[in-house]
Design an enzyme around this catalytic site. Structure first.
Site, PDB file in Angstrom:
ATOM      1  N   LYS A   1     -26.882  -8.365 -22.998  1.00 23.77           N
ATOM      2  CA  LYS A   1     -25.859  -9.240 -23.568  1.00 23.77           C
ATOM      3  C   LYS A   1     -26.357  -9.739 -24.913  1.00 23.77           C
ATOM      4  CE  LYS A   1     -28.349 -13.161 -22.917  1.00 23.77           C
ATOM      5  NZ  LYS A   1     -28.950 -13.905 -24.064  1.00 23.77           N
TER       6      LYS A   1
ATOM      7  N   ASP B   1     -29.391 -17.302 -16.472  1.00 23.98           N
ATOM      8  CA  ASP B   1     -28.508 -16.291 -17.054  1.00 23.98           C
ATOM      9  C   ASP B   1     -27.968 -15.296 -16.033  1.00 23.98           C
ATOM     10  OD1 ASP B   1     -29.141 -17.481 -19.418  1.00 23.98           O
ATOM     11  OD2 ASP B   1     -30.296 -15.819 -20.236  1.00 23.98           O
TER      12      ASP B   1
END
EC number: 2.7.1.148
Length: 269
Positions: free
Chosen positions: A8, A149
């Site tokens: 990401k 995360d």
């Protein structure tokens, strides 16, 4: 079963304040690096293979992207997020063991969330392999126990992240059609602790969500910022030079991802 955990990037990252528990409140936008969201390279992903066992044993083999020879001794199993993901589910839904084979292509210490992606994909794969029937919300609850995360990669779609990064709210893809994302991984590891040590929390005049939802991409430069850049660029000026080179190459917007050291540029096709 084989999947390909994707990295990401962070679009904007505001460090708002230090919390009593030692963590920081932040706001950032997580964007998966997949073709669907403008990343056209496709080579920057891990390869994760999981095979069920029936004897209760679990093995992990790490395979470097540069070769076929794997190892199961230099990779600390007790710290690996794939093993933590297995143990998290096994504590609630006793599993029968698994062989986990991980080929790493997402660099560590790059701010791309590779370890978190591996953990989330492990949860999703185990859920399917062992027919646990867990929905995304349930998987995200387990993911949050592994790392801040990790829940994002359960959903794997654009999200506004607040709190420590674990409070997620879906947003529309902030990168419009007609743009593509290029990523540079300079091989300069930056630890999260190092990045936070030089960061100064502050409350921005305009919250990130308002900027993302009102500013066209062409106006992000200088307005949507990553608070880690100030301290990280001072210690690693080569990273600032790479960001500048992305703009020189025609990027409409460029930034460091997370706490670094990966940088990305968004280009008009």
């Amino acid at each position: 079963m084989i999947t390909f955990p994707n990295p990401k990037i962070n679009i904007g990252l505001n460090i708002l304040k230090r919390r009593d528990d030692g963590f920081h409140d932040i706001e950032t936008v997580f964007l998966p690096l997949t073709e669907e969201y403008g990343y056209l390279d496709g080579g920057l992903h891990d390869r994760l293979e999981i095979t069920a066992r029936t004897d209760g044993e679990t093995t992990l083999k790490l395979i470097p992207a540069t070769g076929d020879k794997g190892t199961d001794d230099i990779w600390p199993k007790d710290k690996d997020l794939c093993i933590k993901a297995y143990n998290e589910l096994n504590a609630h839904y006793p599993l029968t063991g698994a062989d986990i084979r991980l080929t790493k292509r997402i660099p560590t210490g790059a701010g791309l969330g590779g370890g978190s992606a591996d953990a989330a994909f492990t949860l999703k794969m185990l859920n399917e392999i062992f027919s646990l029937g867990l929905g995304q919300e349930q998987l995200a609850e387990h993911a949050a126990r592994i790392g801040s995360d990790v829940p994002f990669f359960i959903y794997n779609r654009p999200m506004l992240a607040t709190g420590r990064g674990e409070i997620l709210a879906p947003i529309e893809n902030p990168v419009p059609e007609g743009f593509k994302i290029g990523v540079v991984t300079p091989g300069i590891p930056v630890s999260t602790a190092e990045a936070y040590s030089g960061a100064v929390p502050s409350m921005p005049e305009t919250r990130l969500r308002d900027l993302i939802e009102t500013l066209p991409l062409e106006q992000w430069k200088g307005r949507i910022i990553n608070d880690f850049e100030n301290s990280v660029f001072k210690k690693h000026p080569a990273l600032k030079a790479i960001k500048d080179s992305l703009y020189e190459a025609g990027a409409v917007y460029a930034s460091m991802s997370g706490s670094g050291s990966a940088l990305y540029g968004i280009f008009a096709e």
